[in-house]
Scaffold this motif. Structure first.
Motif, PDB file in Angstrom:
ATOM      1  N   VAL A   1       0.852  -1.178   0.000  1.00 31.79           N
ATOM      2  CA  VAL A   1       0.000   0.000   0.000  1.00 31.79           C
ATOM      3  C   VAL A   1       0.894   1.236   0.000  1.00 31.79           C
ATOM      4  O   VAL A   1       1.781   1.372   0.839  1.00 31.79           O
ATOM      5  CB  VAL A   1      -0.923   0.032   1.234  1.00 31.79           C
ATOM      6  CG1 VAL A   1      -1.674   1.363   1.313  1.00 31.79           C
ATOM      7  CG2 VAL A   1      -1.910  -1.138   1.201  1.00 31.79           C
TER       8      VAL A   1
ATOM      9  N   THR B   1      -7.152   3.355  -2.207  1.00 35.96           N
ATOM     10  CA  THR B   1      -7.466   2.685  -0.953  1.00 35.96           C
ATOM     11  C   THR B   1      -7.615   3.695   0.169  1.00 35.96           C
ATOM     12  O   THR B   1      -7.141   4.829   0.076  1.00 35.96           O
ATOM     13  CB  THR B   1      -6.384   1.644  -0.603  1.00 35.96           C
ATOM     14  OG1 THR B   1      -6.829   0.834   0.481  1.00 35.96           O
ATOM     15  CG2 THR B   1      -5.071   2.310  -0.208  1.00 35.96           C
TER      16      THR B   1
ATOM     17  N   GLY C   1      -5.346  -3.672   4.327  1.00 35.91           N
ATOM     18  CA  GLY C   1      -6.014  -4.184   3.146  1.00 35.91           C
ATOM     19  C   GLY C   1      -7.030  -5.262   3.467  1.00 35.91           C
ATOM     20  O   GLY C   1      -7.150  -5.730   4.601  1.00 35.91           O
TER      21      GLY C   1
ATOM     22  N   GLN D   1      -3.488   0.614  -3.254  1.00 36.03           N
ATOM     23  CA  GLN D   1      -3.042  -0.754  -3.025  1.00 36.03           C
ATOM     24  C   GLN D   1      -2.699  -1.385  -4.363  1.00 36.03           C
ATOM     25  O   GLN D   1      -3.423  -1.213  -5.356  1.00 36.03           O
ATOM     26  CB  GLN D   1      -4.117  -1.594  -2.334  1.00 36.03           C
ATOM     27  CG  GLN D   1      -3.663  -3.036  -2.092  1.00 36.03           C
ATOM     28  CD  GLN D   1      -4.512  -3.767  -1.084  1.00 36.03           C
ATOM     29  OE1 GLN D   1      -5.489  -3.236  -0.582  1.00 36.03           O
ATOM     30  NE2 GLN D   1      -4.146  -4.996  -0.769  1.00 36.03           N
TER      31      GLN D   1
END
Length: 582
Positions: A332, A374, A379, A549
Motif C-alpha cells: 500500500v 485505498t 487491506g 493498493q
C-alpha cells in the motif's frame, strides 16, 4: 514492543517493483480469471507435470533465509512446513484462517500470552524418513540469530533472551563464534524449551497474542542440524509433499518431485497436485508469456511473476490458449504526515490535506491496471480491514478541504514540502496530488529524493526537513500487528539519529498503549476490532494518508486448473490448489 532489527518479509520498498504489474481485484480476495479456469479433470502420472517460470533469482530455500513473500508462499505449499500455516483455499476467508501445520493446533497460550506451547504431529518426517522433533524446531529458530542469516527478526524481537544496548541479541546463534558454549546453549534452550520430542514451549519477553501467527513464518520452520554442513542456502531439505530431485541451480532452477517420506495423515493442509513441478528461473516476463501462449508445453505452464501491463493484451488475444487471474497485492502506498512540523501540527490541517487528496488521479498516473485507490493501510486480506472513515470519494474534495481551513481560521496558503521517491511514474503521480492540494489552500513543494530513498527518509534530519513523506508497506501475515506498530510505534522507531519507519515522527502514549493491548489480545475478533479502532483514530487524526493498493495479474496456460491468487502471500498464485488437466 521492541525494535525488529532485521528486514521484514514485507518491508517498505522490498516489493516496490511489483506495483508495475497489471490486475483487477476480485470480490472474494482469491482473484478472478479472464478465461474460464477448469476445476476438474486433473490427471496423474508423468504427463501431469506443471512448469512454473520466474525471473528470479530465488535468494534462498533455507527457511531462515527466506524473506521473499513469493518464495515463502511457494515453499509453504510444496516442501516447507511450519508450526502453523494458512491453508490453501479458493476464498479469502479460508486463506487467512490460521491452522495447525506441524503442530496439532494453533498453540496454547498462557494467560498473559507470554508463553506458547505447541505439540508436534505424530508421523511428521523429513525427506530421509527421520522424525521432525522439538530439537529441529529449536535449532531452526536458533539459526535465525546468526548475524550471517538475514531472517525476518521476530525471534530476536520476542524470545526471552537478553539484548545488548544496540538491540542485538546476547545469543549469537549456533553458527557464530561462541554459539555452542554452555552459556549460549542455555539461552536458547530456556527460550525454546523442549519438554519432550513433540512438545515445544516458547518463552517470550512480552505478551504476544498473535504469536501463533508469527510461527507460521519461515524463520520458525524446523531445520535438521545434520544438514548444516551442506549448501544450506539452496538445500530445501523437505518436510512436505515435494522434494528437489537433483538439487537447485541458482538462476536456472530445479525439479520438484513427490516426497515418498511425506505422510498425508500427518499433514491436513496439503493435497499434492502435479506429480512433478519443473521450476525454471531466469525467464523474463515476455518469454514466460510467449511460452504460455505458443510454447510446446505452454498449456501446463504457470508464470510466478506478476504480468506486466504491456503484456496483458497478449494474454487476452491468446483466447482459450491462456488464462489470467487478478488479485490484491501486498503493498500500500501512503503518505506519512509530520505531526511535529509547524505547518502540519494541527489535526485540522492534516485532515484537510487528506480530504483534498486525489487518490484516483494518483492511481491513474501510477497505472490504473496495477492498483486501486485505498482508504487504509489495512487491506482486505487483514481481519481488521474497514471502510473509509471519511466519505470524500476517490478524487477528494478540495473545496470542502479549503472550507475546513477557513473555518479553523488557518492562514493560507499552507506551505509544505513533500518528499517522495522520484523516477518512473512517481513524478506524474505526485504532481497529480499537488493539483488538488494547491486548490484546497496548500502551497506544495515536491522534492524527489535519490535511489536509496528509504535510507534517506529514515534519517532524523530528512524527516524533520519535510512535512509529508511518501512510503509504502505490506503485512508479513494477515494481522494489523505487522502494519501499525512498525510504522507508528515511536518506541521501536525513533532515536536521536533515526526515525525508523515512523516518517511522520508520530508519538502518542495512548496509541502505543492501545497497540500493546491489541498485540497481547488472544481473541481474534477482539484483537481485530481493537486494531480497526486504532487505525480509524490515526486516519481521523490525519497521521497518514493511504493512497493506493497494488493489484497483480498472473498468467497460465489453458491446462492449469484452479488458478487463483492468494493475498495472504502477497498476491502470488495459490500453488496449493493448482493442478493440470488433460
Amino acid at each position: 514492543m521492541r525494535r525488529i532489527a532485521r528486514g521484514l518479509i514485507a518491508g517498505s520498498g522490498a516489493l516496490a517493483l511489483v506495483a508495475s504489474a497489471s490486475a483487477c481485484t476480485a470480490d472474494d480476495g482469491g482473484g478472478s480469471g479472464s478465461a474460464a479456469t477448469p476445476s476438474t479433470g486433473k490427471v496423474t502420472g508423468p504427463e501431469d507435470r506443471l512448469t512454473v517460470l520466474s525471473t528470479g533469482p530465488v535468494q534462498a530455500w533455507d527457511p531462515q533465509r527466506i524473506t521473499q513473500r513469493q518464495v515463502a508462499g511457494f515453499a509453504s505449499r510444496t516442501w516447507m512446513r511450519t508450526l502453523t500455516a494458512y491453508p490453501p483455499a479458493t476464498a479469502l476467508s479460508g486463506q487467512r484462517t490460521l491452522a495447525g501445520d506441524l503442530a496439532t493446533s494453533t498453540g496454547t497460550a498462557s494467560k498473559d500470552a507470554s508463553t506458547w506451547t505447541f505439540t508436534l504431529r505424530k508421523g511428521a518426517a523429513w525427506q530421509d524418513g527421520s522424525p521432525i522433533t522439538c530439537k529441529d524446531v529449536r535449532y531452526g529458530v536458533a539459526r535465525s540469530f546468526d548475524p550471517g542469516i538475514s531472517s525476518s527478526g521476530y525471534a530476536l524481537t520476542f524470545l526471552d533472551i537478553p539484548k545488548k544496548k544496540d538491540g542485538s541479541s546476547t545469543y549469537p546463534g549456533p553458527l557464530a563464534k561462541g554459539g555452542t558454549t554452555k552459556s549460549a546453549r542455555q539461552l536458547i534452550n530456556k527460550a525454546v524449551e523442549c519438554r519432550d520430542e513433540r512438545t515445544v514451549v516458547f518463552h517470550l519477553d512480552q505478551p504476544v497474542g498473535y504469536f501463533d501467527q508469527v510461527v507460521s513464518l519461515p524463520e520458525f520452520a524446523p531445520f535438521k542440524a545434520s544438514q548444516e554442513g551442506k549448501d544450506a542456502t539452496y538445500e530445501a531439505f523437505s518436510s512436505g509433499p515435494y522434494r528437489l530431485s537433483d538439487g537447485w541451480t541458482p538462476s536456472t532452477g530445479g525439479t520438484w518431485v513427490r516426497n515418498p517420506r511425506w505422510k498425508p495423515a500427518s499433514d491436513p493442509l496439503r493435497t499434492p497436485g502435479p506429480t512433478s513441478i519443473l521450476h525454471k528461473e531466469g525467464v523474463t516476463a515476455k518469454d514466460a508469456v510467449e511460452t504460455i501462449v505458443d510454447g510446446e508445453d505452454g498449456g501446463r505452464t504457470l508464470a510466478l511473476d506478476p504480468l506486466p501491463t504491456v503484456l496483458g493484451p497478449v494474454v487476452d488475444e491468446a483466447g482459450d490458449r491462456a488464462q489470467s487471474v487478478q488479485v490484491d497485492g501486498q503493498l500500500v502506498d501512503y503518505l506519512a504526515v509530520s505531526t511535529r512540523s509547524k505547518a502540519m501540527k494541527s489535526a485540522r490541517v492534516r485532515r484537510a490535506l487528506a480530504q483534498a487528496t486525489d487518490r484516483e488521479a494518483y492511481n491513474q498516473a501510477r497505472g490504473a491496471d496495477s492498483g486501486t485507490p485505498t482508504w487504509s493501510l489495512l487491506g482486505a486480506a487483514l481481519p481488521a480491514a474497514h471502510q473509509d472513515v471519511a466519505d470524500h470519494g476517490p478524487s477528494g474534495d478540495p473545496t470542502y478541504a479549503r472550507a475546513q481551513l477557513v473555518k479553523g481560521k488557518v492562514k493560507t496558503p499552507v506551505k509544505i514540502t513533500v518528499a517522495y521517491r522520484g523516477g518512473g511514474t512517481m513524478d506524474d503521480a505526485m504532481k497529480a496530488l499537488k493539483t488538488g492540494w494547491d486548490e484546497a489552500g496548500f502551497d506544495v513543494t515536491l522534492k524527489a529524493l535519490g535511489e536509496d530513498y528509504f535510507t534517506e527518509v529514515g534519517t532524523r534530519k530528512v524527516a524533520q526537513d519535510h512535512d509529508v513523506v511518501w512510503a509504502n508497506w505490506g503485512p508479513d501475515f494477515p494481522s494489523a500487528s505487522t502494519v501499525l506498530p512498525p510504522l507508528f510505534d515511536d518506541r521501536i522507531n525513533l532515536s536521536k539519529t533515526s526515525v525508523g519507519r515512523d516518517y511522520g515522527l508520530f508519538a502518542d502514549k495512548k496509541v502505543t498503549a492501545a497497540m500493546d493491548k491489541a498485540a497481547g489480545t488472544r481473541d481474534r475478533r477482539s484483537s481485530a476490532a481493537q486494531w480497526t479502532a486504532i487505525d480509524t483514530g490515526l486516519l481521523e487524526d490525519g497521521v497518514y494518508i493511504p493512497l493506493r493498493q497494488s493489484r497483480l495479474s498472473y498468467a497460465a496456460g489453458s491446462q492449469v486448473t484452479s488458478l487463483i491468487g492468494n493475498p495472504v502471500y502477497g498476491g502470488s498464485p495459490e500453488i496449493g490448489v493448482v493442478g493440470v488437466s488433460e
